[in-house]
Design an enzyme around this catalytic site. Structure first.
Site, PDB file in Angstrom:
ATOM      1  N   ASP A   6      37.803  41.430  47.456  1.00  0.00           N
ATOM      2  CA  ASP A   6      38.876  40.498  47.131  1.00  0.00           C
ATOM      3  C   ASP A   6      40.220  41.217  47.005  1.00  0.00           C
ATOM      4  OD1 ASP A   6      40.306  38.299  46.338  1.00  0.00           O
ATOM      5  OD2 ASP A   6      38.910  37.696  44.758  1.00  0.00           O
ATOM      6  N   ASP A  23      42.318  29.764  47.326  1.00  0.00           N
ATOM      7  CA  ASP A  23      41.270  29.149  46.515  1.00  0.00           C
ATOM      8  C   ASP A  23      41.283  27.637  46.664  1.00  0.00           C
ATOM      9  OD1 ASP A  23      40.449  31.568  45.569  1.00  0.00           O
ATOM     10  OD2 ASP A  23      41.514  31.420  43.668  1.00  0.00           O
TER      11      ASP A  23
END
Length: 382
Positions: free
Chosen positions: A302, A365
């Site tokens: 990430d 997201d």
């Protein structure tokens, strides 16, 4: 939003701006919705807070209700599996020579089921009662065509399963479960063992779901006041340490593998993860080897704090940490599927495979957008 009408709208707010006072008359309002949405630029790093919020009322207290439903009631289109065996495996499976091999044949039908595999390479073995294939990948690259069979008292089924030994992993999309939107920071060893068992018990594994993946917050968190999280972030060899909620990562992975499933893990190429836990910057090789030694089969990498390390927004900088980790993972002694979690920057779908990735996300997201807000208003109007 009161009974479908907008009563207050702060507009787009930016960091360091002062808070905006909200004082809304609610007399006669039957249904009130408090909602925050992004500024039509994605939800990355968006945060919002209601400060000292309160309702002033007389008489009967207001009651919290479930969020409105904006679609038809859910219903099943997929028929319930029958009692006869049905193998749901992909036709191809990629792996690298000499690496550990683990595959649970996904098969629906009433148990017990007896499994068989014709032309299985000699380095592999099948447990006929569980359908779990283990062993080592053959050393010689090539395609090994295996005939899978499943039989119970109601019937039988068969399928060709081609094991492709070479450099390519994830020839079909990996399917599994990730903890983040369920448990966030509240993760521990037991939750992942439970998740693996539920994947078997629910029947998801019989349709090909095989990964049980840890997201953020399994590492130490420098500066935390929680004694479970505040310890040395790296061991004396310079490899990342798990926090005390995960006392034995190897045992946990062994448990997941014993069910025929695979284990996934998470980190960031930056100094810290998105939740502020220890990242992998400047100890990438040690961390990757630690993941392999523990027994993990999947890595979500990430971007997070690496944005503070990247020199600019160039394609070269977007690729740099992923190319580095891709090369490291390729040289490990086990297959680790590499997931590039970098929000689609630089059109990652055009080059993700070139830097060693097997899968990548193409956006930020999940979150509320303008279309969702309009739906809420329309629902209130109805």
């Amino acid at each position: 939003i009161g009974d479908g009408n907008t009563l207050f709208d702060s507009g787009v707010m930016k960091g360091k701006e002062p808070a905006k006072p909200v004082n809304v008359a609610l007399e006669g309002i039957r249904q009130l919705i408090l909602i925050v949405f992004n500024a039509k630029d994605g939800g990355d790093h968006d945060h919002a807070n209601w400060v000292d919020a309160k309702f002033v009322y007389a008489g009967e207290a207001p009651v919290a209700i479930d969020a409105p439903v904006y679609q038809e009631e859910p219903y099943f289109l997929t028929p319930k599996p029958g009692v006869q065996p049905k193998i749901n495996a992909p036709s191809v499976y990629g792996c690298r020579p000499g690496r550990p091999f683990l595959y649970r044949i996904p098969c629906t039908g009433e148990r017990p089921i007896e499994f068989a595999a014709e032309s299985l390479p000699e380095s592999l073995r099948l447990d006929s009662s569980t359908g779990i294939i283990t062993g080592d990948v053959p050393m010689n690259p090539g395609e090994y065509c295996v005939q899978l069979q499943a039989k119970n008292q109601h019937g039988e089924d068969g399928q060709t399963f081609t094991i492709v030994v070479g450099d390519a992993l994830a020839l079909t999309p990996p399917m599994g479960w990730n903890h983040w939107y369920t448990y966030y920071t509240r993760v521990n060893d037991k939750l992942f063992r439970d998740a693996a068992e539920i994947m078997i018990q629910s029947g998801m594994a019989d349709f090909g779901y095989q990964y049980v993946n840890i997201d953020d917050c399994w590492m130490m968190k420098p500066g935390s006041e929680d004694p479970q999280l505040n310890g040395e972030s790296l061991d004396r060899n310079g490899a990342i340490r798990a926090n005390l909620n995960f006392p034995d990562m190897t045992a946990m992975c062994d448990f997941i593998h014993g069910l025929g499933l695979k284990a996934g893990i998470y980190t960031s190429p930056g100094t810290r993860t998105c939740a502020g836990y220890q990242g992998t910057y400047q100890h990438e090789q040690n961390d990757a080897q630690r993941f392999a030694d523990w027994g993990f089969d999947f890595l979500k990498y990430d971007w997070c704090s690496y944005g503070h390390i990247a020199k600019d927004q160039s394609l070269e900088e977007f690729q740099k940490p992923y190319r580095q980790m891709g090369d490291i993972l390729k040289a490990l002694n086990r297959d680790v599927v590499f997931n590039l979690c970098q929000y689609g920057m630089g059109d990652v779908w055009k080059w993700g495979g070139e830097v060693g990735g097997q899968c990548w996300r193409a956006s930020g997201d999940l979150g509320l957008d303008e279309g969702d807000l309009e739906s809420i208003v329309r629902q209130g109007e109805r």
